[in-house]
Each structure stands twice: as C-alpha cells, then as structure tokens.
Design a protein around this motif. Structure first.
Motif, PDB file in Angstrom:
ATOM      1  N   GLU A 162       0.847  -1.208   0.000  1.00  0.00           N
ATOM      2  CA  GLU A 162       0.000   0.000   0.000  1.00  0.00           C
ATOM      3  C   GLU A 162       0.881   1.257   0.000  1.00  0.00           C
ATOM      4  O   GLU A 162       0.644   2.198  -0.760  1.00  0.00           O
ATOM      5  CB  GLU A 162      -0.933  -0.020   1.215  1.00  0.00           C
ATOM      6  N   GLY A 163       1.920   1.257   0.838  1.00  0.00           N
ATOM      7  CA  GLY A 163       2.838   2.399   0.874  1.00  0.00           C
ATOM      8  C   GLY A 163       3.561   2.587  -0.449  1.00  0.00           C
ATOM      9  O   GLY A 163       3.796   3.715  -0.901  1.00  0.00           O
ATOM     10  N   ALA A 164       3.893   1.469  -1.097  1.00  0.00           N
ATOM     11  CA  ALA A 164       4.627   1.519  -2.375  1.00  0.00           C
ATOM     12  C   ALA A 164       3.780   2.096  -3.509  1.00  0.00           C
ATOM     13  O   ALA A 164       4.310   2.478  -4.551  1.00  0.00           O
ATOM     14  CB  ALA A 164       5.135   0.126  -2.744  1.00  0.00           C
ATOM     15  N   ARG A 165       2.463   2.191  -3.295  1.00  0.00           N
ATOM     16  CA  ARG A 165       1.607   2.805  -4.325  1.00  0.00           C
ATOM     17  C   ARG A 165       1.955   4.282  -4.535  1.00  0.00           C
ATOM     18  O   ARG A 165       1.620   4.854  -5.568  1.00  0.00           O
ATOM     19  CB  ARG A 165       0.130   2.656  -3.957  1.00  0.00           C
ATOM     20  N   LEU A 166       2.605   4.897  -3.555  1.00  0.00           N
ATOM     21  CA  LEU A 166       3.039   6.283  -3.726  1.00  0.00           C
ATOM     22  C   LEU A 166       3.945   6.430  -4.943  1.00  0.00           C
ATOM     23  O   LEU A 166       3.987   7.481  -5.575  1.00  0.00           O
ATOM     24  CB  LEU A 166       3.784   6.791  -2.482  1.00  0.00           C
ATOM     25  N   GLU A 167       4.686   5.361  -5.255  1.00  0.00           N
ATOM     26  CA  GLU A 167       5.481   5.372  -6.484  1.00  0.00           C
ATOM     27  C   GLU A 167       4.808   4.584  -7.599  1.00  0.00           C
ATOM     28  O   GLU A 167       4.907   4.941  -8.773  1.00  0.00           O
ATOM     29  CB  GLU A 167       6.882   4.790  -6.232  1.00  0.00           C
ATOM     30  N   GLY A 168       4.091   3.539  -7.222  1.00  0.00           N
ATOM     31  CA  GLY A 168       3.486   2.640  -8.214  1.00  0.00           C
ATOM     32  C   GLY A 168       2.358   3.276  -9.005  1.00  0.00           C
ATOM     33  O   GLY A 168       2.035   2.830 -10.097  1.00  0.00           O
ATOM     34  N   SER A 169       1.752   4.344  -8.468  1.00  0.00           N
ATOM     35  CA  SER A 169       0.662   5.031  -9.173  1.00  0.00           C
ATOM     36  C   SER A 169       0.793   6.541  -8.975  1.00  0.00           C
ATOM     37  O   SER A 169       0.680   7.035  -7.852  1.00  0.00           O
ATOM     38  CB  SER A 169      -0.698   4.561  -8.659  1.00  0.00           C
ATOM     39  N   LYS A 170       1.007   7.253 -10.084  1.00  0.00           N
ATOM     40  CA  LYS A 170       1.117   8.721 -10.016  1.00  0.00           C
ATOM     41  C   LYS A 170      -0.198   9.326  -9.503  1.00  0.00           C
ATOM     42  O   LYS A 170      -0.198  10.294  -8.756  1.00  0.00           O
ATOM     43  CB  LYS A 170       1.442   9.295 -11.404  1.00  0.00           C
TER      44      LYS A 170
END
Length: 423
Positions: free
Chosen positions: A99-107
């Motif tokens: 979930e935290g990695a979505r900060l990079e995984g989705s603009k």
C-alpha cells in the motif's frame, strides 16, 4: 547479523559498501548483484521479484534483514509477503508495504495523497483510453510546456514534457491507446508545468519517526545542458547548494512532516525510504513525485556522506526507535558522475571490457551495470560505473571525479561533462 540486499545497480553497491563497514553485519549477500558487490559481498543469482526463491535463501542462510533496493519488489508486495509468512515475519524488511509503495506505483494515487494532506504540488487531472478526448480538452486549458506522466512504473522514463500542443495531444493518444509505455500508461496524469530548479530530499522513516538524509540533485537527461532523452540518471551532487536552512525548514514543515503524519493517519505500514522529488518555485518547495526507495545515482552521492552506521539506522527503523537517533553527516560535498554504454538510453551493446578501475585514486567506484567474466569486468547495462568524490566544495569534488573518469575505458563509453552547470 546476516543481511540480504536486493538489486543489481549502483544504489545496491552503495548499500552493500556501507553495510559491509558495519560491526553489526556478519555476512552480506546481494541478489543478483554486480561485479562491484561481488568484491565485498556474496552475490546470489536470484531475481528481485522471485519471492519464493528469496524465501528459500533467507531461511537457508539465516538472514535477519532484507534491504530492498529497487521499486519493483516493493510495488509487488515483498514486505507484505514477509509479514504474512510465519517463517519470515521475524525478518526485518527495509521497505514499505505494498500500500505504501503505491506512492510510487501510481502517479494518481500519489497525487490524491498529496491533495488529501494539503502538501504543495502541481494541479493535475487523470485520463484513460476512454477519456482521451477529455484529456486533449484539458491540455487546451494549460499553458506550455505540457507534462504527461504514465500512471504506473516505467523505469523512470514515463514522463514527457512537450512544448507543442499538437505533439502533446498525439503523445497522449500514443500513451493511452497505443500503449507507448505498456500497462504503465493505461492511465495518464496530465499536470501543470512548474518552472524552477529541482532537487531530491531523502527521508528514512520507521512509520512514526523519521531522519532526513542529505539533499541531492541528479541529472536525468542524456545530453549536456539537460538536453535529449531521459535516462535513469547521469550523475548527482550532494548537498544542493541552494537548499539553505530557511528552505529546508519549509520542506520539513510543509512536506516531510505532513507526508510521514499522513502515512501514520492512514495506517499505511511504512518502514523505509521516502525519496521526495521537489522543485523550488520562487522561494517555495513543491512535490513533483514520490519514490519509495533511494534514488540512483543519488544514493552514490548521499550515502557516502552519512557517517552514522547504516545497519544501526536500519535496526532503529525495524524497532520504530528512530526518534533516539541523531544522524551524523559529513559536511563535505559529494559528486557522482555516471559512465554509460554508447547508445544508452536506447539500444546499446553489453560485454565490453572495462579497464582502469584499479587506477582510481581518492574517489569511490560504484558498479551499476557490470559483471565479472573470467578475470575481467565487463559492461552489463546502460549505466555502467559511477565515480564518487568528496571535497569541501562541489566544484572541487567534480574535478576529482572527472580526473578519475579519464582513467576508465570501455568501448563507446560516454558521460556528461557539465554536471553542476545549473548550480
């Protein structure tokens, strides 16, 4: 303790270089690593996204800490994979949850997070193939240049900045309907162009507390004067000279604190690095993007300035005790110059013999795309070797890096000779 570093680039060589210096580290392994990591650690031929093979290795070698270099495994959920496995959950993973990695995984996800927590950033809208015409209409409302960003991961190359409105519309079509960046551009974020000078700020957080690492500026374009295609990064300078105390205070209060507090408020499990890409517009910082790991080649300029034991810092991250740490930073400037394969970032050849590494003096060599074949080190990627130097002034440090790079040689070797031109 036994530590495993995931990745194969200059960033991972730098992590390994710092970890190997720690008294807290017994053995360090790198998967898959490169010729540089092989000289100071044990390389293992495991892909960074092969979680089952990583698990098997971690159990076999009694690994107590995994340091995740690239974004791929984080976006694919490696931290959750460890947390949810009874045999692995005691292993410390340095890197955020999926979930935290979505900060990079989705603009788009990152933009929504920024807006929710009132963190300064550019105005934007998102579009898909079914709303491509609305996207073209939105472009009409903006002033040039036009910024188009693939929503997903595109290896640092999914951002287009275009001066011409017709070209911007064509490229929007290419990204959304012709899948220019594959699945990464199934959704495209269009945002207003911010005019200013860029810098990167790096934060290490345990989910509650954080330490701010040195600032850096990287150079993304292949050509001198920041021209030509985007690359993974042609070099970096740390600290950024214009980031004075007042400006850093603004970054701290307006960006870093609300980011860490926002993650905690939303109960997002985040133990690792936050790399904040910023732009200074007038006297104010605005967020361009988040990354959920250290940058490359910024790591090669930032970590050599961190005097505090890196493994001790990582232990504090795992135990959520970063508030007990005062981080010690070398006051000198560090400059990293990256050598790349001819043709990069487009087609290039591998397997070129590299000479002169043993002649580097008063500088640190970090391998990026290299491997050892028989007794020779050969090229194995677009970005090949980074040379980092430290001195009291970034100009002197650059001179040192360039002097040393002249000793390196491989066929069609290229590097930018103008780093720091805008400082």
């Amino acid at each position: 303790m036994n530590i495993l570093v995931l990745g194969s680039g200059g960033r991972e060589h730098t992590f390994t270089y710092k970890i190997a210096q720690s008294n807290l580290c017994k053995n360090v392994f790198v998967a898959p690593g490169n010729a540089g990591t092989a000289a100071i650690a044990t390389n293992v031929a495991i892909a960074v996204t092969d979680f089952e093979a990583i698990k098997e290795f971690v159990l076999k070698e009694k690994i107590e800490m995994v340091v995740v270099g690239p974004e791929g495994p984080l976006v694919n959920g490696i931290t959750d994979f460890f947390a949810q496995d009874n045999e692995l959950k005691k292993v410390s993973v340095i890197g955020p949850s999926q979930e935290g990695a979505r900060l990079e995984g989705s603009k788009e996800y990152a933009k929504e997070f920024l807006y929710r927590h009132r963190i300064p950033t550019a105005a934007y809208q998102s579009f898909t193939a079914s709303t491509v015409n609305a996207g073209k209409q939105f472009l009409e409302t903006l002033n040039p240049p036009y910024v188009l960003k693939a929503d997903g991961l595109a290896a640092g190359k999914g951002v287009l900045i275009l001066e011409d409105i017709e070209e911007a519309k064509t490229e929007l079509e290419n990204m959304l309907t012709n899948k220019k960046f594959g699945v990464a551009s199934e959704k495209v974020v269009i945002e207003e162009f911010l005019d200013g000078i860029e810098l990167s700020v790096f934060v290490l957080t345990d989910g509650k507390n954080y330490v701010t690492l040195p600032t850096a500026k990287d150079y993304k374009r292949i050509g001198e004067g920041d021209t030509g295609l985007n690359t993974g990064g042609m070099g970096a300078i740390s600290p950024v000279p214009f980031a004075d105390v007042d400006f850093m205070n603004k970054i701290e209060t307006q960006i870093i604190q609300p980011t860490v507090e926002g993650l905690a408020k939303e109960k997002i499990d985040y133990k690792g690095f936050i790399f904040i890409g910023l732009i200074k517009v007038g006297d104010d910082p605005k967020v361009i993007e988040y990354n959920v790991r250290m940058g490359d080649p910024e790591t090669e300029a930032v970590l050599p300035r961190v005097k505090t034991d890196l493994v001790a810092l990582f232990n504090h991250v795992s135990n959520q005790t970063l508030d007990q740490v005062t981080i010690e930073i070398d006051p000198r400037s560090a400059t990293t110059v990256m050598t790349v394969s001819g043709g990069y970032p487009e087609a290039y050849e591998k397997g070129k013999v590299i000479t002169g590494i043993d002649q580097i003096e008063d500088a640190i060599v970090f391998h990026a795309g290299t491997k050892r074949v028989d007794s020779k080190v050969v090229t194995n990627g677009g970005r090949v070797i980074a040379v980092t130097s430290l001195d009291n002034d970034f100009r002197e440090a650059l001179k040192k890096s360039y002097r040393n790079i002249e000793k390196l040689h491989f066929d069609k070797m290229y590097y930018r000779k103008d780093l720091g031109f805008d400082l």
